[in-house]
Design an enzyme around this catalytic site. Sequence first.
Site, PDB file in Angstrom:
ATOM      1  N   ASP A 178       0.841  -1.197   0.000  1.00 47.58           N
ATOM      2  CA  ASP A 178       0.000   0.000   0.000  1.00 47.58           C
ATOM      3  C   ASP A 178       0.880   1.252   0.000  1.00 47.58           C
ATOM      4  O   ASP A 178       2.108   1.162  -0.052  1.00 47.58           O
ATOM      5  CB  ASP A 178      -0.927  -0.003   1.214  1.00 47.58           C
ATOM      6  N   HIS A 492       1.152  -8.941  -3.972  1.00 51.59           N
ATOM      7  CA  HIS A 492       0.218  -7.880  -3.587  1.00 51.59           C
ATOM      8  C   HIS A 492       1.056  -6.626  -3.328  1.00 51.59           C
ATOM      9  O   HIS A 492       1.479  -6.356  -2.206  1.00 51.59           O
ATOM     10  CB  HIS A 492      -0.549  -8.299  -2.326  1.00 51.59           C
ATOM     11  N   ASP A 537       0.031 -17.336  -5.213  1.00 52.19           N
ATOM     12  CA  ASP A 537       0.748 -16.332  -6.002  1.00 52.19           C
ATOM     13  C   ASP A 537      -0.287 -15.551  -6.803  1.00 52.19           C
ATOM     14  O   ASP A 537      -0.461 -15.746  -8.012  1.00 52.19           O
ATOM     15  CB  ASP A 537       1.767 -17.009  -6.920  1.00 52.19           C
ATOM     16  N   GLU A 546       1.710 -10.488   0.018  1.00 53.54           N
ATOM     17  CA  GLU A 546       2.077  -9.075   0.081  1.00 53.54           C
ATOM     18  C   GLU A 546       3.569  -8.963   0.373  1.00 53.54           C
ATOM     19  O   GLU A 546       4.208  -9.910   0.855  1.00 53.54           O
ATOM     20  CB  GLU A 546       1.277  -8.344   1.168  1.00 53.54           C
TER      21      GLU A 546
END
Length: 731
Positions: A178, A492, A537, A546
């Site tokens: 993020d 991710h 994956d 992530e």
Amino acid sequence: MKRQALCLLWLAACSAIAAPAAIKLNQLGFLPAAHKLAVAPAGAGGRFDIVDAASGKAVFSGALGSPASWDAAGETVRIADFSGFAAPGRYRVKVEGLAPSDAFAIGADAYQALGAAALKAYYFNRSGTALAPRHAGAYARPAGHPDDRVLVHASAASGARPAGTVISAPKGWYDAGDYNKYLPSSGIATYTLLAAYEHFPGWFERLDVNIPESGNGVPDIVDEAMWNLEWMLAMQDPLDGGVYHKLTNLTFDAMVLPHQAMKAPRYVVAKSTAAALNFAATMATASRVLAPYQQQYPGMAAKMLAAAERAWQWAAANPAVLFKNPPDVLTGEYGDARVDDELAWAAAELYIATGKDSYYLAMQPETVSATYPAWDDVRGLAWMSLAHHRARLTPLADRALIAARVGGLAARLAAQWRSSGYRVPMKAEDIVWGSNAVVLNQAMMLVQGYRLDGNRDSLAAAQSALDYVLGRNPLGRSFVTGFGARPPLHPHHRPSQGDGVTAPVPGWVAGGPQPFQQDKAECPPYSSRLPALSWLDHVCSYASNEVAINWNAPLVYLAAALSELTPKANNMSQGSTALDLLRRQEEVLQFDSFSNTAALEIGTRLVDLARTRKQAISVEIARNGQVLFAHAMDGAPLDHAHWIRRKSALSNRTGHSSFYVHTEVLQAGGDIDAIPTLDPREYAAHGGAFPVRVRGTGQVGTITVSGLPGPIDHRLVVSVLKDYLNIEEEL
């Protein structure tokens, strides 16, 4: 074509990830003298071969170990141990009835590219700056989130900074997949990079990862850490010393590049005790590391130490301000119900940085246990720093307790490694969110044990942890983007998803298997609920795939640690060349005469060299039974004297260095701690004792060092003797 080119560039077989081979191993490779293991199914034949990858010719053979189970994967397997094979090249493991393993390399620079990529991953996650093509290649992108106009959230408001106040907090690393920035993960990540440099400065001084600051006279790892440290400094309220817990949007961004995710306002959210103590520990560490770089970063070391002490004072006045997300903030919480571990860590780092006994007393070390680190349990970092700096601590420090904490943890992890079917230090219950970081942090603490007492099992277990992450796992997958035969292709990670480049940003550690599958409602079905098999994956899988800055840091550390601590092949391989080299050292490093003055000068040089390397050793030089030089550096425990006595006794009895006997016994398949006819209470076949030979006379005494792993003790003596005797030959 683009997909194929990128796969070749990053060593990833992206175009077709095949099913994992039955034989699991480190898909990248090994240093020549490393502990080398592969895993085969229990039903396989009884023997294995190492074959040349190009010709198929067998170059080494051995017996598979006994079948052993690992409940985390529900498997029973057998171990192929080829540690005795050290020749550089590219190879495969073959077992009758099974397809050959993935190809792997043996070479002296086995982990240089890995360490560089794992470190450069931080550059790719920088906030507030454009990534230029000359540094980022295909991953170049515009700047995102300058964070020079950040709002004070209502939860962080004060009289001087009411809600809505605009402040500036630029730079820093995006935390994970993020675009937010968090103190708890930033602290441990930045500390681990700084510790890697403190512990292995030479390796990082040679490592150029091509960032904008490269070539400025500061190692790239320190420059990269500075990018985040400057952001952390901006997260401290200058009025009271408190530290904001995170800088964030109210919700997560879409899977786009950073510059496409800047419409929502950004906030600094609530101060917390954990953030303040985390900040204090990291800044105290940074003040030590930045001290030599006043020209490049003028006044920064003093500024960091002052900021650390202010944060400590705020935490002392606010000892139980625990963070919870306000109702309107839905990003990562990093909430922590306990802060005693952060207090211990901050106290330890401030004690080392300032020399003030009050910080050591505040740590209450006798109440602090040692654990492998995680963002919410940083006790291990306190012991790691105290162990490294034990030679410079004040007399108040209990060095025996430090050794017991670090050595005890390493011994427990090594015992778990020995009992594991897959030969990893992890148990099934350790396979949690970020399990790959768990095993890498376990390895980091095993390294501390090895640096302290030289137990070879600790180094071997640390190697196995890296092997696990690079493919010797039940899934047969490398978990590092861009490395190995089957790396993650869909982490991710918003930049990797949004950049339009087929291959993900290289050098990132995926979180790894874990059985709780918190993202299962949003993802395709997992193939298994078994802890070591529960991984996807897929970009949807924030629970297993992530990336995160605090997960990558121990990989950077471990690449350097194994590269520096694994003995060089020419002194540690179990072939005849090792004994030839050791005999050659003894032949060349002889004296025309050996005086008391020579003993004094050599002993002083040994101590001075250890001091420059921040090592604590004991030295004894004796001639014909008379001790001519003896010194125990600050931090050297009493048992050094017992090791010196036993190692020098072995050299006097055999006429060889104690490391020669060590290597000879291992080459013959023997046990160095149970040599027939030698009482282990009187003789120690560990490196560090070197014969003093006078030409025409023979051996007249010994030069003995203790305090480091045996091969390093030996190399220290050889290095000093080469310099003293003006020997230019490579030994």
